[in-house]
Design an enzyme around this catalytic site. Structure first.
Site, short mmCIF file in Angstrom:
data_model
loop_
_atom_site.label_atom_id
_atom_site.label_comp_id
_atom_site.label_asym_id
_atom_site.label_seq_id
_atom_site.Cartn_x
_atom_site.Cartn_y
_atom_site.Cartn_z
N HIS A 544 0.84 -1.20 0.00
CA HIS A 544 0.00 0.00 0.00
C HIS A 544 0.87 1.25 0.00
CE1 HIS A 544 -3.24 -2.81 1.39
NE2 HIS A 544 -3.92 -2.06 0.54
N ASN A 545 1.63 1.42 -1.06
CA ASN A 545 2.53 2.56 -1.20
C ASN A 545 2.08 3.43 -2.37
OD1 ASN A 545 3.40 1.12 -3.55
ND2 ASN A 545 4.79 -0.08 -2.26
N HIS A 584 -6.96 7.25 -2.77
CA HIS A 584 -7.83 6.32 -2.06
C HIS A 584 -7.17 5.59 -0.89
CE1 HIS A 584 -5.77 3.08 -4.13
NE2 HIS A 584 -6.45 2.22 -3.39
N ASP A 585 -5.86 5.37 -0.91
CA ASP A 585 -5.18 4.65 0.18
C ASP A 585 -4.09 5.49 0.84
OD1 ASP A 585 -6.40 2.23 0.69
OD2 ASP A 585 -5.30 1.15 -0.86
#
Length: 820
Positions: A544-545, A584-585
């Protein structure tokens, strides 16, 4: 009984006759019988005095209600309801003064209150407000002039506007309206309509408050005072202790009936600071041996506020007062703080326990004649201060009614102290939040030296902000990669050959490709800084980068363009969708929602559901709140609200827990699309269906978020390993921190199960998404095909692993993974 009712009905319908008959028949003899006294002692002035006492009791009851009722809006309603009865009005309304976008206006807050009304029927919801600009209607005129008005016939007034009558089908004949003032400022306007016992409101109805031998009369000024008290509690902001107490003074000073009063505020700390304890521990000073409050605090007055109510009114605030201050030197406030008792001292000059000054205290010649002192207690029953009242104005000692009234006031002061304590804590939290946000911005926000990484110095020899938009565009054109270099329009796009900075530049390129930069006047430097800051906002996680964030944004861009989904959405919506996908993340922690809850992470306490998704959304809005990063800054209010609304939907929709709730709805939309033979009619219809567009957007976000499973096998296999590595880190944390055995997907000891897990995830989640999207739009078929190819590869890996396990089991008779 019937005859009595007929008489009452006749008298009620003929008030003039009833008044004349009353005056004629009310003789001293009749009054002596009613009062139980001799006829020689009858005084008709008793009637007015009795009326004043009754009205004063009503006012006192209202103040008591404020003391006991936390719902101040309910108190305001009760006050207005009683006012309707007191002045015999048909109904009454409260209009609150406010300013929106710098324009002053009045809006209904409590509307059409009658003697029979219920609160819920009169509270006006914000969506149904009736709003008056100050240049319209009687209420606007009253707010502008700050004076009350008594219209005996509305048809004779140029200020009267009938639009509310037309709206409510009510007929207004006469009006009594009055402003509620806070110093020189209008807080609200109350408006009473249609006198029920006469042709119009009388001068008695608009009388100012008067004092007569200690009794109180209800008049508009009293109404203003009481309503201001309520309005301050309901509609004003939390504020500091002096302002809170000043509001209390302003609202009740007409009823105190004394020359002065003083408030001494107590230190609420029980624990001493280390630098105060050290001198005692070192023997340099003796331990404290003075008076203590009932809850064990040292009696230390950290502030005294003196209120002068005679002559020229004044307020004096004395910080860190000495014991020689004229209020404290008597010893009375200390005694009240220690005992919690109410002390009513009739003759201070003869008092031996306390040391009151007998000579004048100042040049005005004012001396202490009688004293009433009582503790200020908050809602937790701690003594937070002492209020002392001096010299009843009529020269008489303070009586029981004074004690009850002033006790109600001190309780209000106690609420104010608690209110202020809450305010102080909130301000402390707010300050800490501001500091934290400043720290985050420092590390996330694109710096001037970083923007030079994109805008090469040979083209850019001065500060970015000095550059015109057209010149900026020419510089960007030379630096941006263009649409073909990295194949940003392709579903099979791979970031493996791109640096992080090149991904930032590709993201900027996409906004130009969809034509939103010029259309919505997005400042180009802001766009560059925004995209660069997004890349910095993602943490250095295995999966999640920033690269994951970019890939989701690129897939959204490709779905909209290559996949032809853009035809349903406006350009503004396209910009919001691509922006949401990139964001979004952002600031993902590398652990899932369940872990946030199990580990009692503050995020889980802040957000009840979709924990991480809501955090990503808040972080996104936090970035956009900075003017140098706000790509929406030139949108109008409606456009901005719509863009933010779509961001809410898009980012929260990436929570897979919500995915299963939207599958059936999306499938119905796909099925419906196949019933249209005319494609243009379908597109036109779909473009106007807001809810269905939002459902499709939500499904597109899921497809983008999982798009790694649709990439070429050489990409998918590597991405899956980085995702598994992140899961295994969470599994380690669950085992070590939570002392729980992680599930197979999170357990690095079961790494060999990855192919089986991937096949299961594709079957259970992904197949529906891409199959239905490709059925919806055939141009999206490459994603579905890519997913099917990857499932085949994972299935082969699964079979290979299971064959190896079977051989090992046969050889050793035991499993290599006891957990699996």
């Amino acid at each position: 009984c019937g005859k009595i009712n007929d008489v009452e009905k006749f008298l009620d319908g003929n008030p003039a006759f009833a008044q004349g008959y009353f005056n004629k028949k009310l003789t001293p003899g009749a009054l002596s019988v009613m009062a139980g006294i001799s006829e020689s002692k009858v005084d008709f002035g008793m009637l007015q005095e009795l009326g004043q006492i009754e009205e004063g009791q009503i006012l006192f009851d209202l103040i008591k209600e404020m003391q006991e009722n936390v719902n101040m809006e309910k108190v305001v309603f009760k006050i207005l309801k009683r006012i309707v009865a007191l002045i015999q009005a048909d109904r009454c309304s409260l209009f609150m003064y406010r300013e929106r976008n710098g324009i002053a206006e009045l809006a209904t807050r409590l509307f059409n209150i009658t003697t029979e009304s219920e609160l819920d029927d009169c509270v006006v919801h914000p969506d149904h407000e009736i709003v008056f600009p100050l240049d319209l209607g009687v209420v606007g005129h009253v707010a502008q002039t700050k004076k009350h008005i008594n219209l005996k016939d509305v048809n004779e007034s140029s200020h009267f506007s009938s639009f509310v009558d037309d709206l409510t089908e009510y007929k207004t004949r006469n009006i009594l309206a009055s402003p509620i003032m806070n110093g020189e400022d209008v807080v609200a306007v109350i408006m009473a309509l249609n006198k029920t016992t006469g042709p119009h409101f009388t001068t008695e109805d608009e009388d100012v408050s008067t004092e007569d031998e200690g009794s109180l009369r209800i008049g508009p000024t009293h109404v203003q005072v009481v309503l201001l008290w309520s309005a301050n509690k309901v509609f004003e902001e939390l504020t500091d202790i002096e302002r809170q107490f000043h509001k209390a003074l302003y609202t009740v000073r007409a009823y105190l009936n004394c020359d002065r009063y003083s408030v001494g505020l107590l230190d609420m700390t029980k624990e001493k600071e280390f630098f105060d304890i050290w001198p005692v521990l070192m023997g340099d000073q003796p331990p404290y041996s003075g008076p203590l409050t009932p809850d064990g605090r040292e009696v230390i007055f950290y502030k005294v506020i003196d209120y002068i109510l005679h002559g020229k009114e004044d307020i004096k605030v004395i910080a860190t007062p000495t014991l020689e201050h004229w209020v404290l030197c008597t010893g009375l406030p200390t005694y009240v703080a220690e005992t919690g008792l109410i002390c009513n001292i009739i003759n201070p000059a003869t008092e031996e326990m306390f040391k009151f000054q007998s000579e004048p205290l100042d040049d005005s010649g004012w001396t202490i004649k009688n004293v009433l002192s009582m503790p200020i207690v908050n809602m937790t029953e701690d003594i937070v201060g002492v209020a002392t009242f001096y010299n009843r104005k009529d020269g008489k000692p303070f009586d029981q009614q004074d004690e009850e009234l002033m006790e109600a006031m001190t309780n209000f002061l106690g609420w104010s102290h608690l209110n202020t304590d809450t305010y102080d804590r909130m301000k402390m939290i707010e300050n800490r939040k501001d500091i934290a946000q400043d720290m985050v911005l420092y590390h996330v926000k694109c710096r001037d030296d970083e923007i030079q990484n994109i805008l090469v110095k040979q083209y850019f020899n001065r500060e970015p902000c000095d550059c015109e938009e057209e010149e900026f565009l020419q510089i960007l054109k030379k630096e941006l990669p263009g649409p073909k270099k990295f194949e940003i329009y392709e579903f099979g796009f791979s970031d493996f050959d791109c640096t992080d900075l090149e991904l930032v530049m590709c993201g900027i390129q996409m906004f130009y490709e969809v034509g939103v930069v010029k259309k919505f006047q997005v400042p180009q430097e802001v766009l560059v800084r925004f995209m660069y800051s997004i890349s910095k906002g993602y943490r250095k996680m295995p999966y999640h980068n920033w690269r994951h964030g970019f890939n989701v944004g690129q897939t959204m861009f490709t779905l909209l363009t290559t996949g032809n989904m853009k035809r349903y959405y406006t350009d503004l919506e396209v910009m919001a969708m691509i922006t949401s996908a990139f964001l979004h993340d952002i600031d993902h922690r590398g652990t899932n929602n369940l872990y946030q809850v199990k580990s009692s992470n503050p995020l889980a306490k802040l957000h009840g559901s979709s924990v991480l998704e809501r955090h990503h959304l808040e972080f996104s809005k936090f970035l956009l709140a900075d003017e140098s990063l706000n790509i929406y800054q030139n949108l109008n209010r409606r456009q901005n609200e719509h863009a933010i609304h779509l961001m809410d939907i898009a980012i929260i929709a990436t929570d897979l827990q919500l995915y299963f709730k939207k599958r059936t709805m999306f499938q119905k939309i796909v099925d419906l699309s196949k019933t249209y033979e005319d494609e243009k009619k379908w597109v036109d219809w779909m473009s106007l269906e807001t809810t269905r567009k939002e459902i499709v957007l939500a499904m597109m976000m899921t497809a983008c978020d999982l798009s790694a499973l649709t990439k070429p096998w050489e990409v998918q296999s590597k991405v899956a390993l980085s995702e598994a590595a992140e899961f295994w880190v969470q599994g380690d944390l669950e085992r070590e921190v939570l002392e729980k055995q992680p599930i197979t997907m999170m357990d690095r000891n079961c790494a060999g199960e990855l192919p089986k897990l991937q096949c299961g995830f594709i079957d259970f989640v992904c197949t529906f998404v891409y199959k239905e999207l490709s059925r919806f739009h055939p141009a999206i078929q490459p994603m579905y095909d890519g997913m099917l190819n990857n499932r085949k590869e994972w299935k082969a890996k699964q079979e290979e692993y299971e064959a190896q396990q079977a051989i090992l089991k046969a050889q050793s008779g035991s499993k290599t993974c006891s957990v699996c």
